[in-house]
Design a protein around this motif. Structure first.
Motif, PDB file in Angstrom:
ATOM      1  N   LEU A 121      60.110 129.220  56.730  1.00  0.00           N
ATOM      2  CA  LEU A 121      61.410 129.557  57.314  1.00  0.00           C
ATOM      3  C   LEU A 121      61.193 130.515  58.471  1.00  0.00           C
ATOM      4  CD1 LEU A 121      63.578 130.172  54.122  1.00  0.00           C
ATOM      5  CD2 LEU A 121      63.723 128.233  55.683  1.00  0.00           C
ATOM      6  N   SER A 122      61.981 130.373  59.515  1.00  0.00           N
ATOM      7  CA  SER A 122      61.898 131.277  60.652  1.00  0.00           C
ATOM      8  C   SER A 122      63.300 131.474  61.227  1.00  0.00           C
ATOM      9  CB  SER A 122      60.948 130.737  61.730  1.00  0.00           C
ATOM     10  OG  SER A 122      61.435 129.507  62.246  1.00  0.00           O
ATOM     11  N   VAL A 123      63.477 132.574  61.942  1.00  0.00           N
ATOM     12  CA  VAL A 123      64.767 132.880  62.548  1.00  0.00           C
ATOM     13  C   VAL A 123      64.785 132.343  63.972  1.00  0.00           C
ATOM     14  CG1 VAL A 123      63.968 135.143  63.325  1.00  0.00           C
ATOM     15  CG2 VAL A 123      66.419 134.722  63.044  1.00  0.00           C
ATOM     16  N   SER A 124      65.924 131.805  64.381  1.00  0.00           N
ATOM     17  CA  SER A 124      66.041 131.240  65.728  1.00  0.00           C
ATOM     18  C   SER A 124      66.216 132.357  66.756  1.00  0.00           C
ATOM     19  CB  SER A 124      67.228 130.283  65.805  1.00  0.00           C
ATOM     20  OG  SER A 124      68.449 131.006  65.753  1.00  0.00           O
ATOM     21  N   PRO A 125      65.775 132.138  68.003  1.00  0.00           N
ATOM     22  CA  PRO A 125      65.953 133.148  69.051  1.00  0.00           C
ATOM     23  C   PRO A 125      67.421 133.507  69.273  1.00  0.00           C
ATOM     24  CG  PRO A 125      64.382 131.484  69.758  1.00  0.00           C
ATOM     25  CD  PRO A 125      64.999 130.979  68.492  1.00  0.00           C
ATOM     26  N   ASP A 126      68.311 132.507  69.258  1.00  0.00           N
ATOM     27  CA  ASP A 126      69.730 132.762  69.492  1.00  0.00           C
ATOM     28  C   ASP A 126      70.313 133.687  68.433  1.00  0.00           C
ATOM     29  OD1 ASP A 126      69.781 131.242  71.760  1.00  0.00           O
ATOM     30  OD2 ASP A 126      70.512 129.428  70.770  1.00  0.00           O
ATOM     31  N   LEU A 127      69.946 133.447  67.174  1.00  0.00           N
ATOM     32  CA  LEU A 127      70.482 134.257  66.088  1.00  0.00           C
ATOM     33  C   LEU A 127      69.925 135.677  66.139  1.00  0.00           C
ATOM     34  CD1 LEU A 127      72.405 134.096  63.765  1.00  0.00           C
ATOM     35  CD2 LEU A 127      70.566 133.246  62.302  1.00  0.00           C
ATOM     36  N   LEU A 128      68.663 135.805  66.491  1.00  0.00           N
ATOM     37  CA  LEU A 128      68.057 137.126  66.579  1.00  0.00           C
ATOM     38  C   LEU A 128      68.656 137.918  67.746  1.00  0.00           C
ATOM     39  CD1 LEU A 128      65.991 138.886  65.185  1.00  0.00           C
ATOM     40  CD2 LEU A 128      64.224 137.938  66.677  1.00  0.00           C
ATOM     41  N   GLY A 161      58.513 125.599  69.784  1.00  0.00           N
ATOM     42  CA  GLY A 161      59.027 125.615  68.415  1.00  0.00           C
ATOM     43  C   GLY A 161      58.788 126.901  67.659  1.00  0.00           C
ATOM     44  N   VAL A 162      58.242 127.919  68.330  1.00  0.00           N
ATOM     45  CA  VAL A 162      57.959 129.206  67.683  1.00  0.00           C
ATOM     46  C   VAL A 162      58.798 130.301  68.355  1.00  0.00           C
ATOM     47  CG1 VAL A 162      56.209 130.958  67.183  1.00  0.00           C
ATOM     48  CG2 VAL A 162      55.609 128.524  67.083  1.00  0.00           C
ATOM     49  N   THR A 163      59.513 131.088  67.552  1.00  0.00           N
ATOM     50  CA  THR A 163      60.276 132.210  68.092  1.00  0.00           C
ATOM     51  C   THR A 163      59.321 133.332  68.456  1.00  0.00           C
ATOM     52  OG1 THR A 163      62.237 131.675  66.769  1.00  0.00           O
ATOM     53  CG2 THR A 163      62.066 133.915  67.611  1.00  0.00           C
ATOM     54  N   LYS A 164      59.395 133.763  69.711  1.00  0.00           N
ATOM     55  CA  LYS A 164      58.518 134.840  70.168  1.00  0.00           C
ATOM     56  C   LYS A 164      59.316 135.932  70.866  1.00  0.00           C
ATOM     57  CE  LYS A 164      54.110 132.420  70.556  1.00  0.00           C
ATOM     58  NZ  LYS A 164      52.866 132.295  71.364  1.00  0.00           N
ATOM     59  N   MET A 165      58.862 137.173  70.672  1.00  0.00           N
ATOM     60  CA  MET A 165      59.465 138.324  71.333  1.00  0.00           C
ATOM     61  C   MET A 165      58.395 139.018  72.147  1.00  0.00           C
ATOM     62  SD  MET A 165      61.544 141.589  69.773  1.00  0.00           S
ATOM     63  CE  MET A 165      60.154 142.656  69.411  1.00  0.00           C
ATOM     64  N   ASP A 166      58.522 138.970  73.453  1.00  0.00           N
ATOM     65  CA  ASP A 166      57.523 139.550  74.357  1.00  0.00           C
ATOM     66  C   ASP A 166      56.114 139.043  74.045  1.00  0.00           C
ATOM     67  OD1 ASP A 166      59.513 140.955  75.614  1.00  0.00           O
ATOM     68  OD2 ASP A 166      59.203 142.779  74.427  1.00  0.00           O
ATOM     69  N   GLY A 167      56.030 137.771  73.678  1.00  0.00           N
ATOM     70  CA  GLY A 167      54.738 137.158  73.407  1.00  0.00           C
ATOM     71  C   GLY A 167      54.280 137.246  71.968  1.00  0.00           C
ATOM     72  N   TYR A 168      54.929 138.074  71.137  1.00  0.00           N
ATOM     73  CA  TYR A 168      54.563 138.209  69.726  1.00  0.00           C
ATOM     74  C   TYR A 168      55.332 137.181  68.893  1.00  0.00           C
ATOM     75  CZ  TYR A 168      52.507 142.721  71.027  1.00  0.00           C
ATOM     76  OH  TYR A 168      51.757 143.709  71.603  1.00  0.00           O
ATOM     77  N   SER A 169      54.655 136.514  67.997  1.00  0.00           N
ATOM     78  CA  SER A 169      55.281 135.478  67.178  1.00  0.00           C
ATOM     79  C   SER A 169      56.126 136.080  66.059  1.00  0.00           C
ATOM     80  CB  SER A 169      54.203 134.568  66.563  1.00  0.00           C
ATOM     81  OG  SER A 169      53.526 133.857  67.562  1.00  0.00           O
ATOM     82  N   LEU A 170      57.300 135.486  65.870  1.00  0.00           N
ATOM     83  CA  LEU A 170      58.179 135.836  64.754  1.00  0.00           C
ATOM     84  C   LEU A 170      58.505 134.546  64.012  1.00  0.00           C
ATOM     85  CD1 LEU A 170      60.622 138.230  66.667  1.00  0.00           C
ATOM     86  CD2 LEU A 170      58.756 138.908  65.153  1.00  0.00           C
ATOM     87  N   ASN A 171      57.433 133.840  63.626  1.00  0.00           N
ATOM     88  CA  ASN A 171      57.596 132.485  63.113  1.00  0.00           C
ATOM     89  C   ASN A 171      57.632 132.393  61.598  1.00  0.00           C
ATOM     90  OD1 ASN A 171      54.920 133.242  62.915  1.00  0.00           O
ATOM     91  ND2 ASN A 171      54.109 131.193  63.297  1.00  0.00           N
TER      92      ASN A 171
END
Length: 241
Positions: A121-128, A161-171
């Protein structure tokens, strides 16, 4: 040499002002790309831009006071003011560790992954992004996600397909979100009453909040913001009138 010191002072002040402008510019130059925006999103974006404008006006007023200090010949006081202002700008840019009262949130699977037939399970960029926007409306001062500092230049997006924040994965879950705010109790109450819980639940994610704490620690960002190198001319600084 007094005149040279004043020139150095003016140079440093304008350099610091340029630093602040670069932070403000970087924070708005990359708009969030959305296919559609509802009224809620437009309203929150407007609030954020109004907040940035207010901060910039306050910064201009501060630099006017610094210039007045140098013009009055109070060089020692001016140098101390410059150092204090530089430290404040570093804090605003998210480059320093901060401590204070706040809250820790956790994003966890709502149901067992085997039960729903999903391995990850992972959180979507829009939701975050929506959660971060909401926290900002709750007067959050500083935020980190999985130990990564959220700043005005933070970019959250989907990459292959991977949520990333400033290049760091939040997958993958869980995800830890730390927030420092003026009023931790008020922040906690508003988070608990938020309808965002339902949005996360649709994606089988539970938004869970710990009790408010007085000793939340948020790390500084490892990003570098281009501002130019500011330094005193040692020959001028050490000179005499």
């Amino acid at each position: 040499m007094s005149g040279q010191k004043k020139i150095v002072g003016y140079t440093l002040i304008m350099g610091l002002f340029g630093f602040m402008l670069s932070v403000q510019f970087l924070s708005i130059k990359e708009p969030v790309i959305r296919d559609t925006r509802d009224l809620w999103e437009i309203r929150e974006d407007l609030k954020e831009e109004q907040k940035k404008h207010t901060e910039l006006v306050a910064g201009i007023r501060k630099y006017d006071e610094l210039l007045s200090t140098y013009e009055s010949g109070e060089e020692a006081a001016g140098e101390a003011a410059l150092k204090n202002t530089l430290q404040e700008l570093k804090i605003q840019a998210g480059l320093t560790e901060v401590k204070g009262e706040g809250l820790v949130l956790h994003l966890k699977p709502l149901f067992n992954e085997e039960l729903i037939g999903e391995n990850t399970l992972s959180v979507s960029p829009d939701l975050l992004r929506r959660l971060l926007n909401e926290l900002n409306t709750y007067d959050a001062k500083y935020i980190s996600i999985n130990g990564i500092r959220v700043t005005g230049t933070t970019v959250i997006r989907d990459i292959n397909g991977v949520t990333k924040m400033d290049g760091y994965s939040l997958n993958s879950l869980p995800i830890e979100i730390r927030i420092i705010a003026e009023d931790a109790e008020k922040l906690s109450d508003r988070v608990k009453a938020s309808g965002t819980h339902d949005l996360f639940a649709i994606d089988n994610i539970k938004l869970e909040a710990e009790d408010p704490s007085s000793d939340i620690v948020i790390p500084g960002s490892d990003k570098k913001i281009p501002s130019g190198k500011l330094s005193y001319d040692e020959g001028v600084k050490g000179g005499t009138n």
